[in-house]
Design an enzyme around this catalytic site. Structure first.
Site, PDB file in Angstrom:
ATOM      1  N   LYS A   1       2.826   2.049   2.427  1.00 47.07           N
ATOM      2  CA  LYS A   1       2.860   2.586   3.795  1.00 47.07           C
ATOM      3  C   LYS A   1       3.992   1.907   4.574  1.00 47.07           C
ATOM      4  O   LYS A   1       4.095   0.689   4.570  1.00 47.07           O
ATOM      5  CB  LYS A   1       1.535   2.298   4.518  1.00 47.07           C
ATOM      6  CG  LYS A   1       0.353   3.134   4.041  1.00 47.07           C
ATOM      7  CD  LYS A   1      -0.819   3.008   5.039  1.00 47.07           C
ATOM      8  CE  LYS A   1      -1.901   4.038   4.765  1.00 47.07           C
ATOM      9  NZ  LYS A   1      -2.936   4.068   5.798  1.00 47.07           N
TER      10      LYS A   1
ATOM     11  N   LYS B   1       0.834  -1.202   0.000  1.00 44.27           N
ATOM     12  CA  LYS B   1       0.000   0.000   0.000  1.00 44.27           C
ATOM     13  C   LYS B   1       0.873   1.258   0.000  1.00 44.27           C
ATOM     14  O   LYS B   1       0.374   2.380   0.090  1.00 44.27           O
ATOM     15  CB  LYS B   1      -0.899   0.039   1.235  1.00 44.27           C
ATOM     16  CG  LYS B   1      -1.966  -1.018   1.301  1.00 44.27           C
ATOM     17  CD  LYS B   1      -3.083  -0.626   2.286  1.00 44.27           C
ATOM     18  CE  LYS B   1      -2.818  -1.038   3.688  1.00 44.27           C
ATOM     19  NZ  LYS B   1      -3.943  -0.806   4.596  1.00 44.27           N
TER      20      LYS B   1
HETATM   21  N1  C2G Z   1     -10.211   6.870   9.652  1.00 42.09           N
HETATM   22  C1  C2G Z   1     -11.185   7.808  10.019  1.00 42.09           C
HETATM   23  N2  C2G Z   1     -10.823   9.065  10.318  1.00 42.09           N
HETATM   24  C2  C2G Z   1      -9.521   9.439  10.279  1.00 42.09           C
HETATM   25  C3  C2G Z   1      -8.524   8.505   9.924  1.00 42.09           C
HETATM   26  C4  C2G Z   1      -8.897   7.208   9.617  1.00 42.09           C
HETATM   27  O1  C2G Z   1     -12.392   7.470  10.057  1.00 42.09           O
HETATM   28  N3  C2G Z   1      -9.191  10.733  10.597  1.00 42.09           N
HETATM   29  C5  C2G Z   1     -10.650   5.510   9.323  1.00 42.09           C
HETATM   30  C6  C2G Z   1     -10.346   5.144   7.874  1.00 42.09           C
HETATM   31  O2  C2G Z   1     -11.361   5.634   7.013  1.00 42.09           O
HETATM   32  C7  C2G Z   1     -10.343   3.613   7.939  1.00 42.09           C
HETATM   33  C8  C2G Z   1      -9.793   3.335   9.349  1.00 42.09           C
HETATM   34  O3  C2G Z   1      -9.936   4.564  10.096  1.00 42.09           O
HETATM   35  O4  C2G Z   1     -11.678   3.117   7.853  1.00 42.09           O
HETATM   36  C9  C2G Z   1      -8.352   2.925   9.335  1.00 42.09           C
HETATM   37  O5  C2G Z   1      -7.612   3.926   8.637  1.00 42.09           O
HETATM   38  P1  C2G Z   1      -6.162   3.521   8.065  1.00 42.09           P
HETATM   39  O6  C2G Z   1      -5.404   2.853   9.131  1.00 42.09           O
HETATM   40  O7  C2G Z   1      -5.607   4.704   7.354  1.00 42.09           O
HETATM   41  O8  C2G Z   1      -6.581   2.394   7.021  1.00 42.09           O
HETATM   42  P2  C2G Z   1      -6.154   2.312   5.467  1.00 42.09           P
HETATM   43  O9  C2G Z   1      -4.707   2.466   5.334  1.00 42.09           O
HETATM   44  O10 C2G Z   1      -7.074   3.219   4.759  1.00 42.09           O
HETATM   45  O11 C2G Z   1      -6.436   0.769   5.131  1.00 42.09           O
HETATM   46  O12 C2G Z   1      -8.440  -2.901   2.942  1.00 42.09           O
HETATM   47  C10 C2G Z   1      -8.634  -1.588   3.428  1.00 42.09           C
HETATM   48  C11 C2G Z   1      -7.336  -0.989   3.891  1.00 42.09           C
HETATM   49  O13 C2G Z   1      -6.639  -1.864   4.752  1.00 42.09           O
HETATM   50  C12 C2G Z   1      -7.621   0.339   4.595  1.00 42.09           C
END
Ligand code: C2G
Length: 132
Positions: free
Chosen positions: A46, A44
């Site tokens: 990351k 990803k």
């Molecule tokens: N999130 C949120 N508000 C934020 C930051 C994150 O609601 N200010 C939510 C994201 O929308 C997500 C969850 O928290 O639903 C986890 O965010 P991340 O760890 O950034 O996940 P991501 O890298 O988007 O991975 O298969 C799907 C992926 O694994 C998602």
């Protein structure tokens, strides 16, 4: 028992993540979090501050979370929903529409993201503070 699943990296856990997990759990009785492994995160683009094990420890300490499983691929969601007999899949709305393919298998819910907070912002602002 209504089972909910959500997916994510959850690095440098913050209140945006907690808002998401609290609202996810409010949809049912049992919340599964599929946590991106370090290897999957690299695909990803990351690079996490905390390792998978450290991020899993943090998530398992959260009252809303009932089970943490590894997320190793983009392609495991349908089998996860079937294997764990999930009723609802949910994510923040930065993913809105991206997982609608799950609709034949479970309810799909997108929550509004918590504005102004993100792991990237935390890293950037900490970096600036430390650089002074
Ligand atoms: N999130 C949120 N508000 C934020 C930051 C994150 O609601 N200010 C939510 C994201 O929308 C997500 C969850 O928290 O639903 C986890 O965010 P991340 O760890 O950034 O996940 P991501 O890298 O988007 O991975 O298969 C799907 C992926 O694994 C998602």
């Amino acid at each position: 028992m209504r089972k909910i699943i959500t997916y994510g990296t959850f690095d440098m856990l913050h209140y945006g993540h907690i808002n998401l997990l609290r609202r996810a759990k409010s949809l049912g009785d049992y919340l599964i979090v599929a946590l991106s492994t370090d290897e999957f995160n690299r695909t990803k683009g990351k690079e996490c501050y905390f390792s998978y094990e450290q991020r899993r420890l943090l998530l398992e300490a959260i009252r809303y979370v009932d089970l943490v499983i590894p997320e190793t691929s983009w392609d495991q969601k349908i089998s996860d929903v079937q294997e764990f007999r999930v009723d609802t899949f949910c994510m923040g709305d930065d993913w809105k529409g991206k997982f609608d393919f799950l609709e034949p298998y479970c309810e799909v819910v997108y929550f509004g993201r918590t504005p102004e907070i993100s792991t990237t912002r935390i890293k950037d602002e900490l970096g600036q503070t430390l650089a002074k």
